[in-house]
Design an enzyme around this catalytic site. Sequence first.
Site, PDB file in Angstrom:
ATOM      1  N   HIS A   1       4.599  -0.995   4.732  1.00  9.43           N
ATOM      2  CA  HIS A   1       4.871  -2.434   4.851  1.00  9.43           C
ATOM      3  C   HIS A   1       4.723  -2.866   6.313  1.00  9.43           C
ATOM      4  CE1 HIS A   1       5.926  -6.058   2.614  1.00  9.43           C
ATOM      5  NE2 HIS A   1       6.199  -6.515   3.824  1.00  9.43           N
TER       6      HIS A   1
ATOM      7  N   GLU B   1       2.425   0.853  -7.355  1.00 10.51           N
ATOM      8  CA  GLU B   1       3.760   0.438  -6.924  1.00 10.51           C
ATOM      9  C   GLU B   1       4.262  -0.712  -7.791  1.00 10.51           C
ATOM     10  OE1 GLU B   1       3.512   1.493  -2.245  1.00 10.51           O
ATOM     11  OE2 GLU B   1       3.466  -0.612  -2.756  1.00 10.51           O
TER      12      GLU B   1
ATOM     13  N   HIS C   1      -0.314  -2.784  -6.134  1.00 11.39           N
ATOM     14  CA  HIS C   1       1.058  -3.215  -6.432  1.00 11.39           C
ATOM     15  C   HIS C   1       0.977  -4.421  -7.361  1.00 11.39           C
ATOM     16  CE1 HIS C   1       5.338  -3.887  -4.689  1.00 11.39           C
ATOM     17  NE2 HIS C   1       5.237  -4.430  -5.880  1.00 11.39           N
TER      18      HIS C   1
HETATM   19  C1  LIG Z   1       5.954  -2.003  -1.319  1.00 13.56           C
HETATM   20  C2  LIG Z   1       5.217  -2.706  -0.277  1.00 13.56           C
HETATM   21  O1  LIG Z   1       5.685  -2.889   0.818  1.00 13.56           O
HETATM   22  C3  LIG Z   1       3.857  -3.218  -0.569  1.00 13.56           C
HETATM   23  O2  LIG Z   1       3.426  -2.857  -1.818  1.00 13.56           O
HETATM   24  C4  LIG Z   1       3.783  -4.648  -0.407  1.00 13.56           C
HETATM   25  O3  LIG Z   1       4.862  -5.205  -1.055  1.00 13.56           O
HETATM   26  C5  LIG Z   1       2.481  -5.221  -0.911  1.00 13.56           C
HETATM   27  O4  LIG Z   1       2.681  -6.212  -1.858  1.00 13.56           O
HETATM   28  P1  LIG Z   1       2.012  -7.656  -1.660  1.00 13.56           P
HETATM   29  O5  LIG Z   1       0.542  -7.420  -1.409  1.00 13.56           O
HETATM   30  O6  LIG Z   1       2.282  -8.360  -2.930  1.00 13.56           O
HETATM   31  O7  LIG Z   1       2.659  -8.269  -0.463  1.00 13.56           O
HETATM   32  N1  LIG Z   2       3.637   0.242   0.240  1.00 17.70           N
HETATM   33  C1  LIG Z   2       3.199  -0.614   1.274  1.00 17.70           C
HETATM   34  C2  LIG Z   2       1.842  -1.101   0.965  1.00 17.70           C
HETATM   35  O1  LIG Z   2       1.242  -0.713  -0.004  1.00 17.70           O
HETATM   36  C3  LIG Z   2       1.183  -2.057   1.856  1.00 17.70           C
HETATM   37  O2  LIG Z   2       2.032  -2.950   2.500  1.00 17.70           O
HETATM   38  P1  LIG Z   2       1.335  -3.966   3.537  1.00 17.70           P
HETATM   39  O3  LIG Z   2       0.520  -3.148   4.509  1.00 17.70           O
HETATM   40  O4  LIG Z   2       0.457  -4.875   2.717  1.00 17.70           O
HETATM   41  O5  LIG Z   2       2.476  -4.659   4.202  1.00 17.70           O
END
Ligand SMILES: CC(=O)[C@@H](O)[C@H](O)COP(=O)(O)O
Ligand SMILES: NCC(=O)COP(=O)(O)O
Length: 237
Positions: A190, A70, A43
Site C-alpha cells: 500500500h 486480495e 483486488h
Molecule cells: C490491500 C491493498 O492495500 C491494496 O490492494 C489496495 O487496497 C489496492 O486497492 P485499490 O486499487 O482499490 O485502491
Molecule cells: N496489497 C497492496 C497492493 O496490492 C497495492 O497497493 P497500492 O500500491 O495500489 O497502494
Amino acid sequence: MTKLSVNINKIATLRNSRGGNTPNLLQVAKDIQQFGAQGITIHPRPDERHIRYQDARDLKPIVYTEYNIEGNPQHNFIELVLECKPTQVTLVPDAIGALTSNAGWDTIKHKDYLTEVIQEFNRNGIRTAIFVDADEKMVEGAKATGADRIELYTESFAHQYGLGNKAGIGPFVKAALKANELNIGINAGHDLSLDNIKFFKENIPNLLEVSIGHALISESLYLGLDNVVNMYLQKLK
Ligand SMILES: CC(=O)[C@@H](O)[C@H](O)COP(=O)(O)O
Ligand SMILES: NCC(=O)COP(=O)(O)O
C-alpha cells in the site's frame, strides 16, 4: 530477494473508463510477467469498479508467476477464490464503498472468523495472508489464525517517509521481528513506490513479497512499464 507482485487494478480502472478493452488487462498481465515481475495481484471489490470477477477468472490461465487475489472474504469472494485457485489469497477488511484499503484486520476480535476462512483456503491448497497494521499484537493474532503470512499495511510508513520522517519505519521493524520470531511470512503493500521501496526493504528482515499498484502504474506513465518493473526489481534484490 523480495518478490515483486504488480497490482493491476489501475489498468482495469483505465479500461473501464471507456467501456471497451483498452488497455487489454490480460495482455498487460502477460507483459508485466515478461518484464520480470514475479507475481500479479488483483483486488476485486464488491462494486467491480476496477477488477471484475470475470477478470479474476480470465487471468487464471495467463498468470504463470504468483497469482495473488486480495479482498474481504465475503461469500462471493470466497467462491471466486476457490474457483480461481490462485497461489495466494490476501484477506483485507474492506468496508463497502471504501475508496481504497484503509486499515488492517483486528486479528484478535475476528480470530474465529479468520481461522474458519483460512482453514477453507488451506484445505484447497491456497496460501493465505492477512492484511494487518504494523502492530505486534495483530501479528500474534494473525499467527493464531493459522495464516501463512501477514501483509503489512504500509500506508503510514509511506506517508511518514514522504514527509522525510524515516522513523515511521519503527513499528514495521518491530512487527517484522515479531513475525520472524513466530515464523509467519511477511508481505507488504500500500503506497509503496520507487522512492520508498529500497529503504523499506532494507529495514524489514525477511520481506518475502511486496504488491505495488498505484505508484508503479503512475510512474510507468513517465518511464514505461518495462523500465519501472525493472527499477523495482533492482531495488528489491
Ligand atoms: C490491500 C491493498 O492495500 C491494496 O490492494 C489496495 O487496497 C489496492 O486497492 P485499490 O486499487 O482499490 O485502491
Ligand atoms: N496489497 C497492496 C497492493 O496490492 C497495492 O497497493 P497500492 O500500491 O495500489 O497502494
